[in-house]
Design an enzyme around this catalytic site. Sequence first.
Site, PDB file in Angstrom:
ATOM      1  N   LYS A 248       0.854  -1.193   0.000  1.00  0.00           N
ATOM      2  CA  LYS A 248       0.000   0.000   0.000  1.00  0.00           C
ATOM      3  C   LYS A 248       0.892   1.246   0.000  1.00  0.00           C
ATOM      4  O   LYS A 248       1.903   1.290   0.713  1.00  0.00           O
ATOM      5  CB  LYS A 248      -0.893  -0.020   1.249  1.00  0.00           C
ATOM      6  CG  LYS A 248      -1.925   1.107   1.310  1.00  0.00           C
ATOM      7  CD  LYS A 248      -2.824   0.949   2.546  1.00  0.00           C
ATOM      8  CE  LYS A 248      -3.846   2.058   2.676  1.00  0.00           C
ATOM      9  NZ  LYS A 248      -4.691   1.916   3.876  1.00  0.00           N
TER      10      LYS A 248
ATOM     11  N   SER B 204      -9.668   2.065   3.204  1.00  0.00           N
ATOM     12  CA  SER B 204      -8.779   2.780   2.312  1.00  0.00           C
ATOM     13  C   SER B 204      -7.807   1.882   1.538  1.00  0.00           C
ATOM     14  O   SER B 204      -7.248   2.311   0.539  1.00  0.00           O
ATOM     15  CB  SER B 204      -7.963   3.800   3.111  1.00  0.00           C
ATOM     16  OG  SER B 204      -7.130   3.145   4.046  1.00  0.00           O
TER      17      SER B 204
ATOM     18  N   SER C  53      -9.847  -0.341   7.452  1.00  0.00           N
ATOM     19  CA  SER C  53      -9.279  -0.141   6.119  1.00  0.00           C
ATOM     20  C   SER C  53      -8.622  -1.361   5.490  1.00  0.00           C
ATOM     21  O   SER C  53      -8.311  -1.348   4.300  1.00  0.00           O
ATOM     22  CB  SER C  53      -8.261   1.003   6.143  1.00  0.00           C
ATOM     23  OG  SER C  53      -8.929   2.238   6.109  1.00  0.00           O
TER      24      SER C  53
END
Lengths: 498, 498
Positions: A80, A155, A179
């Site tokens: 990420k 997210s 997330s």
Amino acid sequence: MSSWIDLSANELLSQLEAGQVTSQEVVTAFLDRIHQVDPKVHAFLNLFAEEALQKASVVDERRKNGEKVGLLGGLPVAVKDVLCMKIGATTAGSKMLERFHSPYNATVIEKLEQADGIILGKTNMDEFAMGSSTENSAYNGTANPWDLERVPGGSSGGAAACVASQMAPLSLGTDTGGSIRQPAAFCGITGVKPTYGRVSRFGMIAFASSLDQIGPMTNSVEDAALLLEVIAGHDPSDATSLDRPVPNYREALKEPLKSFKLGLPKEIADFNPDPEIQKAVEAALEVYRETGATIEEISLPNLKYAVPTYYVIAPSEASSNLARYDSVHYGYRTDRKAMMAGLEEGDSPLVQMYSQSRAEGFGPEVKRRIMLGTFALSKGYYDAYYLKALKVRRLIRQDFDRAFEQVDAIIGPCTPKPAFKIGEKVSDPISMYLEDLFTVGANLSGNAAMSIPCGFTSENLPIGLQLQVPALEEERLFRIGHLYQQVTDWHQRRPSLG
Amino acid sequence: MNATVTDAAYTTIIGLEVHTQLLTKSKLFCGCANRFGEEPNTLTCPVCIGMPGVMPVMNREAFRLAVRTGLALQGKIASFCKWDRKNYYYPDLPKGYQISQFDLPFCEGGHLEVEVEEGQAPSKVRLHRIHLEEDAGKSMHDESMGGRDSLVDLNRTGVPLLEIVTEPDIRSPEEAKAFLTELKLLLVYLGVSDCNMQEGSLRVDANVNLHLPGESGETIATPIVEIKNMNSFRAVERALHHEVVRQWEEWQATGKKKGEVPKQTRGWNDEAGETFAQREKEESSDYRYFPEPDLVPVTMTAEQIATAEAEVGELPQALRTRLQSEYELSAYDADVLVNQGKALVRYYLEVADACGDAKLVSNWLQQDIMRTLKERNITIEELPVSAPMLTELLKKVQSNELPRARARDVFAQMVETEASLEETMDAMGIKQVDAGALRELCQSLVDANPRIVEDVKGGKQQAVGALIGQAKKKDPNVNPGEVRKICLELIQAMGEDS
Ligand SMILES: [Zn+2]
């Protein structure tokens, strides 16, 4: 065409170890898949194809020479874009950091490298990890591989989508209020939020420091166990990381659970989860009953305060964490000429530079949370908001502690609804915030939690089952999850992306 | 101007805020060196620059020095203290917040005894609290607006800084100066700071106002003013003097009381000898303090506090008392020696203990030694005559082997050549120490008997016999032949002089 990308990480690792395939071949297979599928999904912000192949060849060479190879043995991993890496830009999905090149690697990146993981690239995310749909990325959204018109969740949307669409067998996400778990549920993969402090946060661009955790996003519990084993552990650079030995999680999976109790919070019904989701969760409960578990109703009386509590604490910390993006030392800075030209009598150029740079560099959701947090910490409001939220957080933690005296794990749906349409909630922040309803509790309490696939809606959208255990009980979490995946095949379903 | 003040019916109320940098090897939350005077921005790393993703780790040594200071100042060390973020924007504060201690400092209370005027009873200045925080960087501004760029040096960012806050117990500018002088001495004795105001390792802000008796016996307070940018203790004293007069005049002109005008910050212009109003801060500052989530609270056990206590050592006030009671020095002598610093006192004690004549050693230190240190601008550690060397020299004085005047010459020579006592005396032709004493005796006899000298000069050599007799009375062991020879030489030498 059945290929290497159809195998789980653990299966690939066995093939690599048996010499059936090289790391270069595996990496090439996934890079090919990325080139084929990512134009539709847009999970990646940045690829390190050359570096990945180079590193893979080094691992292959070492293996060929009989030298020691790390735990990940040449397996590809996606990261990420909130984790700092020396190569490429680290953007956190924000225009503010569009050209930011980190001078150092996050601790988890170092751990991946040492374990001979091959980092394929950086995945898309909501700006500064604020969001539940990846629509808040400054670099376009990511599509849900099961329905390209829907969001992958967030997210860690890119991190989830790349595993679901077989662009990477392993992926690292971060979870502040859900997330990792919510996008895992939306994309039909396994996502783990470890115990707070289990994984070093050093080098993770902070959203809300007391809630943030890095965790694995994978095809199976077994794969998550492998990846957590690599990234977990005490880090002297992170004062909040726990100084406790890291168990051999994969070994733990082999020990079968005898009898165990699962708790179903009765409050979940108050939030009217989608009927199809309720049905899938009930079916999962039935599976567990058949394996010998008992299901008990438990109560988390303060669960209803979890989202409001979270939306005071997280923005408060964020308002401070994001203060460093002031355009002075690095990051986006407004155009000087235009700014100076726009100065009015009595304006301070410094203050103008700050406010204009931040106004242009941050997206609307980030600004909303900075304002929320700044307000909650302000003189006259601190007691009523921030301090009150800390008190409720303590109560919520107590609820969990009490529940865990009664049961071994808490079970329930991961999200109230399945993946929604792109654009559907953009103008409705509150309904977006409610996405975190079932997940924030684990962040507020610091406990470990996981989402695993447990079925599909009539529209063929994945459904996530959430399991929660007390802090540092990841072994238990994995055993319970693995047990389910041994008798079901939801986690093996793949979207057809053509 | 002072005329109005001398008969003033008011009390001066002063409180001080002292910031002092701690003498640690590294900064408070990262591994960068804590050093002054390096090239700008060379003592920095991702942590103190406030890069995305970095986390602070507390420097234990800094905390140890802080606790030692708190104990030496008789403060109460907290068994539990925490870190807080103080949020504000400034280019020399790269994180946008300073890590400090807000509501739970590591030390509360305490006091320091201060002698304002010699011979007067010391006054006790109470301390409000002491906390530890990180220093900010240094900004150099272009104040002309829009011209040159401002420059920032982050070498100082993150250096451990103690903030010592007094109660408003100080009643005069002289007392403020005396407090600062004694505090500095104590901090240097403790080895926690070098207190160099020029280099900024000690900084002082003063809060001052006046209390006046009201018509019905109540106390009226004038508005509190904070004075900044004073770069010496003398400047503090002068600024306070100026401010007291200014406030008195302003009170007479406006009659404004505390609370009726916002708290003012004034700078000090040393050349002009006046304080001046500084630009009012835009709004009253709201630092939005909240607990630092990246650090864990610091706990101190009773044993740890006891260990720290043992590291405090003997403090200036205790030493003054001991020099008076055990070494029978006058208060004045004790004060002079102690104020020279710990190393000189240690030197003194070593020589005094070895010689057994505390007063003799005190005189030597205050005369020859302190003068030498001053002339050569060296410390006692750099003096070529070590404590054992001085002991050896003074023992010869005590035993009359070396006349006092001669000993001073020898000392001077030893400082010059850095040679041992024996070498120096050889070089100076003082072969027999006895001879030196004898020569001194003869000289005194010659000096005391001008008539006999005249007789000898007149040719009556036998008149010398009277001197031999006197010498025998003073020291029965003298060699009459030697005395005769020396006296004749001395008298002859006098003849040549005249
Ligand atoms: Zn540093």
